[in-house]
Every structure is written in C-alpha cells, then in structure tokens.
Design a protein around this motif. Structure first.
Motif, PDB file in Angstrom:
ATOM      1  N   ASP A  38       0.981  -1.152  -0.002  1.00  0.00           N
ATOM      2  CA  ASP A  38      -0.116   0.026  -0.154  1.00  0.00           C
ATOM      3  C   ASP A  38       0.861   1.097   0.105  1.00  0.00           C
ATOM      4  O   ASP A  38       0.700   2.186   0.729  1.00  0.00           O
ATOM      5  N   ARG A  39       1.896   1.098  -0.827  1.00  0.00           N
ATOM      6  CA  ARG A  39       2.886   2.397  -1.056  1.00  0.00           C
ATOM      7  C   ARG A  39       2.265   3.508  -1.287  1.00  0.00           C
ATOM      8  O   ARG A  39       0.998   3.602  -1.955  1.00  0.00           O
ATOM      9  N   PRO A  40       2.652   4.545  -0.641  1.00  0.00           N
ATOM     10  CA  PRO A  40       2.203   5.898  -0.929  1.00  0.00           C
ATOM     11  C   PRO A  40       2.311   6.345  -2.405  1.00  0.00           C
ATOM     12  O   PRO A  40       3.365   5.834  -3.075  1.00  0.00           O
ATOM     13  N   THR A  41       1.448   7.130  -2.947  1.00  0.00           N
ATOM     14  CA  THR A  41       1.529   7.586  -4.501  1.00  0.00           C
ATOM     15  C   THR A  41       2.056   8.857  -4.631  1.00  0.00           C
ATOM     16  O   THR A  41       2.051   9.352  -5.675  1.00  0.00           O
ATOM     17  N   ALA A  42       2.515   9.606  -3.639  1.00  0.00           N
ATOM     18  CA  ALA A  42       3.003  10.632  -3.724  1.00  0.00           C
ATOM     19  C   ALA A  42       3.946  11.187  -2.434  1.00  0.00           C
ATOM     20  O   ALA A  42       3.703  10.605  -1.208  1.00  0.00           O
ATOM     21  N   LEU A  43       5.015  11.584  -2.798  1.00  0.00           N
ATOM     22  CA  LEU A  43       6.028  11.959  -1.718  1.00  0.00           C
ATOM     23  C   LEU A  43       6.477  13.660  -1.876  1.00  0.00           C
ATOM     24  O   LEU A  43       6.387  14.142  -2.609  1.00  0.00           O
TER      25      LEU A  43
ATOM     26  N   GLU B 277      18.879  10.974  -2.539  1.00  0.00           N
ATOM     27  CA  GLU B 277      18.628   9.808  -2.534  1.00  0.00           C
ATOM     28  C   GLU B 277      17.373   9.220  -2.599  1.00  0.00           C
ATOM     29  O   GLU B 277      17.244   8.003  -3.149  1.00  0.00           O
ATOM     30  N   THR B 278      16.391   9.993  -2.557  1.00  0.00           N
ATOM     31  CA  THR B 278      14.954   9.645  -2.730  1.00  0.00           C
ATOM     32  C   THR B 278      14.787   9.358  -4.087  1.00  0.00           C
ATOM     33  O   THR B 278      14.291   8.414  -4.756  1.00  0.00           O
ATOM     34  N   LEU B 279      15.231  10.085  -4.836  1.00  0.00           N
ATOM     35  CA  LEU B 279      15.173  10.012  -6.461  1.00  0.00           C
ATOM     36  C   LEU B 279      15.757   8.924  -6.991  1.00  0.00           C
ATOM     37  O   LEU B 279      15.246   8.179  -7.675  1.00  0.00           O
ATOM     38  N   ASN B 280      17.057   8.554  -5.996  1.00  0.00           N
ATOM     39  CA  ASN B 280      17.572   7.172  -6.486  1.00  0.00           C
ATOM     40  C   ASN B 280      16.968   5.936  -6.127  1.00  0.00           C
ATOM     41  O   ASN B 280      16.973   4.848  -6.955  1.00  0.00           O
ATOM     42  N   ALA B 281      16.312   6.149  -4.973  1.00  0.00           N
ATOM     43  CA  ALA B 281      15.397   4.861  -4.725  1.00  0.00           C
ATOM     44  C   ALA B 281      14.249   4.770  -5.526  1.00  0.00           C
ATOM     45  O   ALA B 281      13.777   3.590  -5.984  1.00  0.00           O
ATOM     46  N   VAL B 282      13.703   5.765  -6.061  1.00  0.00           N
ATOM     47  CA  VAL B 282      12.593   5.760  -6.905  1.00  0.00           C
ATOM     48  C   VAL B 282      12.939   4.964  -8.494  1.00  0.00           C
ATOM     49  O   VAL B 282      12.378   4.194  -8.723  1.00  0.00           O
ATOM     50  N   SER B 283      14.082   5.865  -8.882  1.00  0.00           N
ATOM     51  CA  SER B 283      14.609   4.994 -10.096  1.00  0.00           C
ATOM     52  C   SER B 283      14.785   3.509  -9.829  1.00  0.00           C
ATOM     53  O   SER B 283      14.443   2.641 -10.608  1.00  0.00           O
ATOM     54  N   ALA B 284      15.332   3.271  -8.756  1.00  0.00           N
ATOM     55  CA  ALA B 284      15.772   1.902  -8.443  1.00  0.00           C
ATOM     56  C   ALA B 284      14.846   0.948  -8.398  1.00  0.00           C
ATOM     57  O   ALA B 284      14.706  -0.387  -8.596  1.00  0.00           O
ATOM     58  N   ALA B 285      13.581   1.716  -8.117  1.00  0.00           N
ATOM     59  CA  ALA B 285      12.173   0.790  -7.800  1.00  0.00           C
ATOM     60  C   ALA B 285      11.501   0.442  -9.331  1.00  0.00           C
ATOM     61  O   ALA B 285      10.599  -0.149  -9.137  1.00  0.00           O
ATOM     62  N   GLY B 286      12.193   1.185 -10.174  1.00  0.00           N
ATOM     63  CA  GLY B 286      11.687   0.895 -11.409  1.00  0.00           C
ATOM     64  C   GLY B 286      10.206   1.707 -11.652  1.00  0.00           C
ATOM     65  O   GLY B 286       9.388   1.728 -12.478  1.00  0.00           O
ATOM     66  N   LEU B 287      10.033   2.643 -10.868  1.00  0.00           N
ATOM     67  CA  LEU B 287       8.865   3.664 -10.953  1.00  0.00           C
ATOM     68  C   LEU B 287       9.282   4.942 -11.670  1.00  0.00           C
ATOM     69  O   LEU B 287      10.327   5.650 -11.773  1.00  0.00           O
ATOM     70  N   SER B 288       8.129   5.368 -12.473  1.00  0.00           N
ATOM     71  CA  SER B 288       8.571   6.585 -13.482  1.00  0.00           C
ATOM     72  C   SER B 288       7.489   7.679 -12.798  1.00  0.00           C
ATOM     73  O   SER B 288       6.310   7.540 -12.338  1.00  0.00           O
ATOM     74  N   MET B 289       8.128   8.822 -12.743  1.00  0.00           N
ATOM     75  CA  MET B 289       7.379   9.873 -12.489  1.00  0.00           C
ATOM     76  C   MET B 289       6.974  10.879 -13.484  1.00  0.00           C
ATOM     77  O   MET B 289       7.759  11.074 -14.753  1.00  0.00           O
ATOM     78  N   PRO B 290       5.659  11.409 -13.907  1.00  0.00           N
ATOM     79  CA  PRO B 290       4.643  11.337 -12.727  1.00  0.00           C
ATOM     80  C   PRO B 290       3.765   9.811 -12.846  1.00  0.00           C
ATOM     81  O   PRO B 290       2.952  10.147 -12.258  1.00  0.00           O
ATOM     82  N   ARG B 291       3.974   8.975 -13.802  1.00  0.00           N
ATOM     83  CA  ARG B 291       3.134   8.065 -14.037  1.00  0.00           C
ATOM     84  C   ARG B 291       2.749   6.964 -13.022  1.00  0.00           C
ATOM     85  O   ARG B 291       1.535   6.775 -12.594  1.00  0.00           O
ATOM     86  N   ASP B 292       3.855   6.723 -12.129  1.00  0.00           N
ATOM     87  CA  ASP B 292       3.612   5.604 -11.121  1.00  0.00           C
ATOM     88  C   ASP B 292       3.688   6.511  -9.758  1.00  0.00           C
ATOM     89  O   ASP B 292       3.080   5.822  -8.917  1.00  0.00           O
TER      90      ASP B 292
ATOM     91  N   SER C  18       7.002  16.513 -12.095  1.00  0.00           N
ATOM     92  CA  SER C  18       6.949  15.672 -11.396  1.00  0.00           C
ATOM     93  C   SER C  18       5.718  15.135 -10.732  1.00  0.00           C
ATOM     94  O   SER C  18       5.494  13.926  -9.861  1.00  0.00           O
ATOM     95  N   CYS C  19       4.505  15.738 -10.784  1.00  0.00           N
ATOM     96  CA  CYS C  19       3.524  15.226 -10.304  1.00  0.00           C
ATOM     97  C   CYS C  19       2.408  15.120 -11.291  1.00  0.00           C
ATOM     98  O   CYS C  19       2.238  15.918 -12.172  1.00  0.00           O
ATOM     99  N   GLY C  20       1.389  14.167 -11.213  1.00  0.00           N
ATOM    100  CA  GLY C  20       0.406  13.931 -12.043  1.00  0.00           C
ATOM    101  C   GLY C  20      -0.681  13.260 -11.380  1.00  0.00           C
ATOM    102  O   GLY C  20      -0.516  12.929  -9.888  1.00  0.00           O
ATOM    103  N   PRO C  21      -1.495  12.811 -12.017  1.00  0.00           N
ATOM    104  CA  PRO C  21      -2.772  12.123 -11.409  1.00  0.00           C
ATOM    105  C   PRO C  21      -2.628  10.812 -10.812  1.00  0.00           C
ATOM    106  O   PRO C  21      -1.401  10.050 -11.224  1.00  0.00           O
ATOM    107  N   ALA C  22      -2.964  10.530  -9.585  1.00  0.00           N
ATOM    108  CA  ALA C  22      -2.634   9.249  -8.910  1.00  0.00           C
ATOM    109  C   ALA C  22      -2.888   8.077  -9.755  1.00  0.00           C
ATOM    110  O   ALA C  22      -3.672   8.011 -10.598  1.00  0.00           O
ATOM    111  N   PRO C  23      -2.179   7.079  -9.769  1.00  0.00           N
ATOM    112  CA  PRO C  23      -2.229   5.947 -10.430  1.00  0.00           C
ATOM    113  C   PRO C  23      -3.421   5.089 -10.016  1.00  0.00           C
ATOM    114  O   PRO C  23      -3.811   5.122  -8.844  1.00  0.00           O
TER     115      PRO C  23
END
Length: 340
Positions: free
Chosen positions: A243-248, A258-273, A335-340
């Motif tokens: 139930d991860r957050p959809t916005a940080l 460091e947060t941006l690195n973690a987002v990239s490593a998780a394979g998440l794309s901003m703002p799609r995911d 970097s912000c868009g509609p919630a997935p």
C-alpha cells in the motif's frame, strides 16, 4: 610625482587632495548614504590616487562598530542554507556589512561556543538559526548576546525578532494540490528533529490530510537522522510496501537525491507511477527529468526581512520584538500527476 606610500596616507590627506571636508571624506570611506555623487567621486578619486587604505581596526575602536554580522546556521551543506546565506550576504554587503558564516553542525556545545565567540568578537549584530532551539545552554548563550539578533525559522524562546517560514500553510497547499490530483496516500521524507521546520511540516501534513478526509499512516512519515543522511534504504522500503504512497513530499537536501535514486531503482516513473514534490527548490530541480515540482520559499524575501529587522535594531529601534512570516509558493513542474 609618484603617489605617497599607503602607510603614510590618512583620511585628512584624502580630504585635502579631494578638496572636501574631513567629514565628507569620512562619510564616503564609511559608505554612508548622505553624500552627493560629485563629492563621492572626488573622494574615491583621491583614495585611488593616494593609495589610501582605511584602518578598519581603528575605525572600529572609535565608532564601536565592526561592520560585521555573525550568521549561525546548522550546516551550509544544506542547499537551503547555502542559498539563504548567499541572499543574506548580498543584502548586507549592499549596506556595508560583512557577513561571517559559522556552522553549528547541530552540536549544542559548538553552537554555544560560536554564539559566545560572536559576543566576544563584538559583532554589530547576528542572524541565528541554531540546530538546538530548546537546549538550555544554547538558550542561555542566546540570552547573553548583547548585540541585536534576528532568529531565522526557530521557535526560540528569546527576546529577539524572528523571521519564520510558514510551513503549515505550505503543507496545506501541497496536500490540496496532490489531493486534487486524486492522491490518497501522501508521505513526508525529511530529517528528524524537534526544531520548528520539521515539527511544523509534520503537524501541517497531518492537519491537511485530515481536512481533506485522507488517512495518514505513521509509516508515511520518514525521518532521517540528519539532513545529510542517506534516505535510500528507508524510501526503498516505503516504496516496496503493497500500500505504498502514491505521492512523496521530500526535503530538498541530499535526502531528495537519495529519494530520487530509490524511486529510479524501484523502477517507478514520475509522474506516471509516483508523484514527488521537493520541499525547497535546489538548483538541479528544474533540470531534472522530469523537472521537480517544488514548495519554495522566496529566500530573497527572507533576506530582505531579516536585514530590515536587524538594520532597524542597529539604527536604535527599541520596540517590542516582532515575528514576521514568509509564505511558501508551489511551483508546478513535471514530477506530479494524477494518482495511478
């Protein structure tokens, strides 16, 4: 005839060479405003021709002014403080004051020593943002300051003027924006401290979520040991939850990197995911891919208000201390868009 040696030249020589009174020459040397442009030009030309160098130590003894302002911050490695110091320096230099920077590094003993050093060195005034706003020793050292002081963004129990950032209103604006995009799970990533900025952000986020009917899970408040701590592991764990957050909302220091690195490593794309908003607007934010939406305080406005208060006190103002509040501005980027 070659110019006289600088060591033999005094202010009387400058006045005589320029053909002006000793008082006029002194006002130009001390950068006082009420001097005509023609007179100023004559004195500056005489200073250049004679190679005159004012004896600032002697001036300080006579005027009891050092034309220096002490500035205590937690750590200039924090981009916010680096940008703020630059704005303050420009503002005070324009008034003929040198701003001297000291880093407290969140160490109360170091902060006490620096505050005492400011006092003993006879600074004309100080601007302070200590990392230990409730430490008895720090409060005692602040109370002992004999010169005017302005407290920056701290709920410091003192008699001094304060210039505060409106963190609660910033969080309210950020949550309203994200909730309007459909986000229901919003996390805050910042350093851990009982100081005003971190405390007011956390309180403001909880209150804003309640006002929008959003639940707030304590797991979504990530607090790192310091503003330079690695956030990678904590954010990676946050993003791996089912139930991860959809916005940080992320403090714009190395924590943001460091947060941006973690987002990239998780394979998440901003703002799609995932949507991300920086608290503060570091220089790289606009050049990131995508550019980072930011909650920004106008640091030049902070510097202006700080200088206005300190200069008023240096000019003899004795009115009760005031607390000024500087608002945040939400800068919409990619970097912000509609919630997935």
């Amino acid at each position: 005839m070659p110019p006289r040696k600088p060591a033999s030249v005094n202010i009387k020589d400058v006045a005589r060479h320029a053909g002006v009174s000793l008082g006029s020459a002194s006002r130009v040397v001390n950068n006082v405003a009420n001097v005509g442009e023609e007179t100023r030009a004559k004195v500056l030309a005489a200073i250049e021709a004679l190679g005159y160098r004012p004896n600032h130590a002697a001036q300080s003894l006579r005027s009891r002014s050092t034309r220096t302002i002490g500035c205590l911050v937690t750590d200039v490695a924090n981009p916010l403080y680096a940008q703020l110091f630059r704005a303050l320096e420009e503002r005070f230099l324009a008034e003929g004051y040198l701003l001297l920077l000291a880093n407290g590094l969140n160490d109360p003993d170091r902060e006490i020593a620096l505050l005492n050093l400011f006092r003993l060195r006879g600074m004309d005034g100080v601007v302070i943002a200590p990392g230990n706003e409730r430490h008895a020793g720090v409060l005692k050292a602040v109370a002992a300051l004999e010169m005017p002081a302005v407290v920056l963004d701290r709920d410091l129990a003192s008699r001094h003027d304060k210039v505060q950032f409106d963190h609660a209103a910033g969080m309210k604006a950020a949550v309203a924006y994200l909730a309007g995009l459909g986000h229901r799970r919003i996390a805050l990533v910042q350093s851990q401290s009982s100081n005003r900025p971190m405390r007011r952000r956390a309180e403001g986020l909880r209150a804003a979520c309640r006002s929008h009917g959003l639940a707030f899970d304590d797991r979504w408040l990530v607090q790192l040991p310091s503003s330079t701590s690695s956030a990678y592991d904590a954010v990676a764990a946050l993003l791996a939850a089912p139930d991860r957050p959809t916005a940080l909302l992320v403090q714009g220091t190395s924590i943001l990197v460091e947060t941006l690195n973690a987002v990239s490593a998780a394979g998440l794309s901003m703002p799609r995911d995932l949507s991300l908003m920086s608290i503060g607007d570091p220089d790289f934010a606009v050049h990131h891919a995508p550019p980072l939406t930011a909650l920004r305080v106008d640091l030049h406005a902070v510097a202006d208000r700080t200088a206005e208060r300190l200069l008023a006190r240096l000019g003899g103002e004795t009115a009760e201390a005031v607390s000024l509040r500087v608002p945040s501005e939400l800068i919409e980027r990619g970097s912000c868009g509609p919630a997935p």
